[in-house]
Design a protein around this motif. Structure first.
Motif, mmCIF file in Angstrom:
data_model
loop_
_atom_site.group_PDB
_atom_site.id
_atom_site.type_symbol
_atom_site.label_atom_id
_atom_site.label_comp_id
_atom_site.label_asym_id
_atom_site.label_seq_id
_atom_site.Cartn_x
_atom_site.Cartn_y
_atom_site.Cartn_z
ATOM 1 N N MET A 1 0.724 -1.174 -0.054
ATOM 2 C CA MET A 1 0.004 0.007 0.032
ATOM 3 C C MET A 1 0.726 1.229 0.006
ATOM 4 O O MET A 1 1.459 1.591 0.833
ATOM 5 N N ASN A 2 0.669 2.029 -1.124
ATOM 6 C CA ASN A 2 1.491 3.179 -1.040
ATOM 7 C C ASN A 2 0.944 4.529 -0.246
ATOM 8 O O ASN A 2 0.571 5.588 -0.738
ATOM 9 N N THR A 77 -4.182 3.319 -5.136
ATOM 10 C CA THR A 77 -4.043 2.819 -3.648
ATOM 11 C C THR A 77 -5.066 2.969 -2.708
ATOM 12 O O THR A 77 -5.450 2.113 -1.890
#
Ligand code: FES
Ligand SMILES: [Fe+2]
Lengths: 314, 128
Positions: A1-2, A77
Motif C-alpha cells: 500500500m503506497n 492505492t
C-alpha cells in the motif's frame, strides 16, 4: 500500500478557542477558508471541532483525537485500501476521504496526498571539510526572526490496549514496516510510501490509557526546535521533556503539555530508512531513548553587571 | 525529576492575597528555573487547597498546559495535561486516568488575618 504518511489530525475539543491559540502559538497558521484548520507549511495539519460535533467518528476513552488522516500516492492505492479493509469492516467515502477504523479502535482515513511540495532547504551547519556549507554572509541564527513555522506533520503515538493486534493491522493490512522496537513497549512503524523513521509509534498500555501519547510536526532543524520551543515557554506554555535528541530516529525533540489530553512535540532531523534497514530492538530506558537531554534556562550571560554567581544566584 | 536547588530569601514571603484567588480558579506559584511552578493553589467552594505541581503518574511531572492552567475545561477538577489524569480539587484524589486512586501531594498554607497567603512551613518553599 503506497501510504505516504499522516496528513491531518482531526480533534474534537472542549475548549476550541484555547486549543486553536495553542496551535497558532506553536507555529501553525489558519487555512484561508477555515479558521479551525491549522496548517504547517506543506498543508498538512490539524482540524478542530467541538467535542460534541455529531459528524465526528467516536474515539476510545474520551480521547480527543477523533480521526487520523493519512495520504496515499494515488487513486489506485485508495481503491486497494478500500478492498482490503472492506473484507472485514465498514469503509465509506467522506469528503474525498476513505474512512474506516483500525484494530485499536481509532478512526482512520485516507486521501490522495494533498501535501504541497516544499522548495526549502533544511538547517545547514558549517563543518570543516563538509562540501555543503552556508554560503558566505548567510547567517545561522537570526535572533529576532519572525514566526517559526512547522514544515510538515510528522508522527502520532498511540496507546493501544492490544499491541499485537494493532501492530498486525498496520503491518499486515496496510503494509507498514517496523523500523525499530522498544522491547515490551512497541514498534516504530513506517508506511511503504515514506522513508521517515516513523510516522506512527505504538505503545502497549492498559485500557484506561487507551488514546494518544503525542503528535508532532517537523521543523527545519534543531535551531528552529529550540528557538521556537523557547518562545513557546516564554509565552507561558509548559514543557514536559526536552529539548534533547532521540536515538531511535535521531530526531531532536521537545515535548509540551497541551489542552489536547496528550503531549505535543516539536521535532527535527529524523533519520530516513528504506527497506534494507534491519530493525533494532532495545529495552526501554533513559539511555536508550535519548542521546542527550538538555534543560532550559532563562537567558543570562556571564560578564559585567551579572550578579555574583551569575543567574545561579537567584 | 531532580529537586530544585535551594532558593534563599524566600522564607514566609506571601504568595498572594486571598482576594487574588477567585472561586473556581487555580494559580501556580514559586517558579523554578525551568519556568515551572513548584506549587499551585486551587480555590474550591470557598477554600484554598495547595498542591505540588507534580503528577503522581510520572514522579514530578508538571501538570498545567499553560501557566496557571491546572483545571479541566469545565473548571471542576484538577487535571494533568500530560496524559489527562483528573483529580478532586479538595482531596487531591485521582479519579480518572493513569494514576487512578493516587493522590497529589498537599502543601499546607497559612492565611494571615489580613488575608496574605503564604506557606505554613516557610522551609517548604525551598524544598518543593
Ligand atoms: S504525567 Fe500526569 S497523567 Fe501522565
Ligand atoms: Fe515523538
Amino acid at each position: 500500500m503506497n501510504i505516504t504518511g499522516l496528513e491531518t489530525l482531526v480533534f474534537g475539543v472542549e475548549d476550541l478557542a484555547a486549543c486553536r491559540q495553542y496551535l497558532l502559538d506553536y507555529g501553525l497558521h489558519a487555512a484561508a477558508d477555515d479558521p479551525n484548520r491549522l496548517l504547517a507549511l506543506d498543508g498538512s495539519g490539524v482540524e478542530l471541532y467541538p467535542a460534541d460535533d455529531a459528524s465526528l467518528p467516536s474515539a476510545p476513552n474520551g480521547c480527543q483525537l477523533r480521526l487520523a488522516v493519512m495520504g496515499v500516492a494515488d487513486e489506485a492505492t485508495l481503491q486497494a485500501i478500500a478492498e482490503e479493509l472492506g473484507k472485514d469492516r465498514e469503509v465509506h467515502r467522506v469528503d474525498g476521504r476513505l474512512q474506516s477504523v483500525d484494530d485499536a479502535g481509532f478512526a482512520i482515513a485516507f486521501q490522495v496526498s494533498r501535501r504541497q511540495p516544499l522548495p526549502l532547504i533544511g538547517e545547514i551547519s558549517n563543518a570543516p571539510g563538509s562540501p555543503i556549507q552556508r554560503v558566505p554572509n548567510q547567517l545561522g541564527v537570526v535572533a529576532g526572526r519572525e514566526a517559526i513555522q512547522p514544515r510538515a506533520l510528522s508522527h502520532l503515538v498511540y496507546f493501544v490496549p492490544d499491541l499485537a493486534k494493532a501492530e498486525r493491522f498496520y503491518v499486515e493490512r496496510l503494509g507498514f514496516r517496523v523500523t525499530d522496537r522498544f522491547d515490551g513497549v512497541g514498534p516504530f512503524i513506517q508506511p511503504a510510501g515514506s522513508l521517515e523513521h516513523h510516522t506512527h509509534f505504538l505503545i502497549g498500555a492498559p485500557a484506561f490509557m487507551h488514546g494518544v501519547e503525542h503528535f508532532t510536526f517537523h521543523f527545519g532543524g534543531p535551531t528552529e526546535v529550540i528557538q521556537n520551543g523557547s518562545r513557546f515557554v516564554k509565552a507561558g506554555y509548559q514543557a514536559f521533556w526536552g529539548p534533547g535528541r532521540h536515538i531511535f530516529g535521531s530526531n531532536w525533540f521537545w515535548y509540551f503539555n497541551s489542552p489536547f489530553g496528550c503531549h505535543v512535540e516539536m521535532d527535527a532531523d529524523m533519520d530516513l530508512h528504506d527497506n534494507t534497514w534491519r530493525p533494532r530492538l532495545a529495552p526501554l530506558g533513559a539511555d536508550a531513548s535519548q542521546a542527550f537531554l538538555l534543560r532550559r534556562r532563562d537567558n543570562w550571560m556571564p560578564g559585567p553587571g551579572t550578579p555574583e554567581n551569575g543567574d545561579y544566584a537567584n | 525529576m531532580p529537586k530544585s536547588p535551594t532558593v534563599p530569601n524566600c522564607h514566609a514571603q506571601p504568595l498572594c492575597h486571598l482576594s487574588e484567588l477567585g472561586e473556581g480558579s487555580a494559580r501556580g506559584f514559586l517558579p523554578d528555573e525551568d519556568g515551572q511552578d513548584r506549587i499551585f493553589i486551587v480555590c474550591h467552594e470557598g477554600r484554598l487547597h495547595a498542591w505540588r505541581n507534580a503528577c503522581p503518574h510520572l514522579a514530578g511531572a508538571p501538570m498545567a498546559w499553560k501557566r496557571d492552567a491546572y483545571l479541566s475545561p469545565d473548571g471542576r477538577q484538577v487535571m494533568c495535561h500530560a496524559h489527562g489524569a483528573r483529580f478532586e480539587p479538595d482531596s487531591g484524589l485521582c479519579v480518572h486516568g493513569p494514576c487512578l486512586g493516587q493522590r497529589l501531594e498537599s502543601v499546607a498554607l497559612h492565611i494571615s488575618t489580613s488575608g496574605q497567603v503564604s506557606l505554613a512551613d516557610p522551609h517548604l518553599t525551598c524544598s518543593v
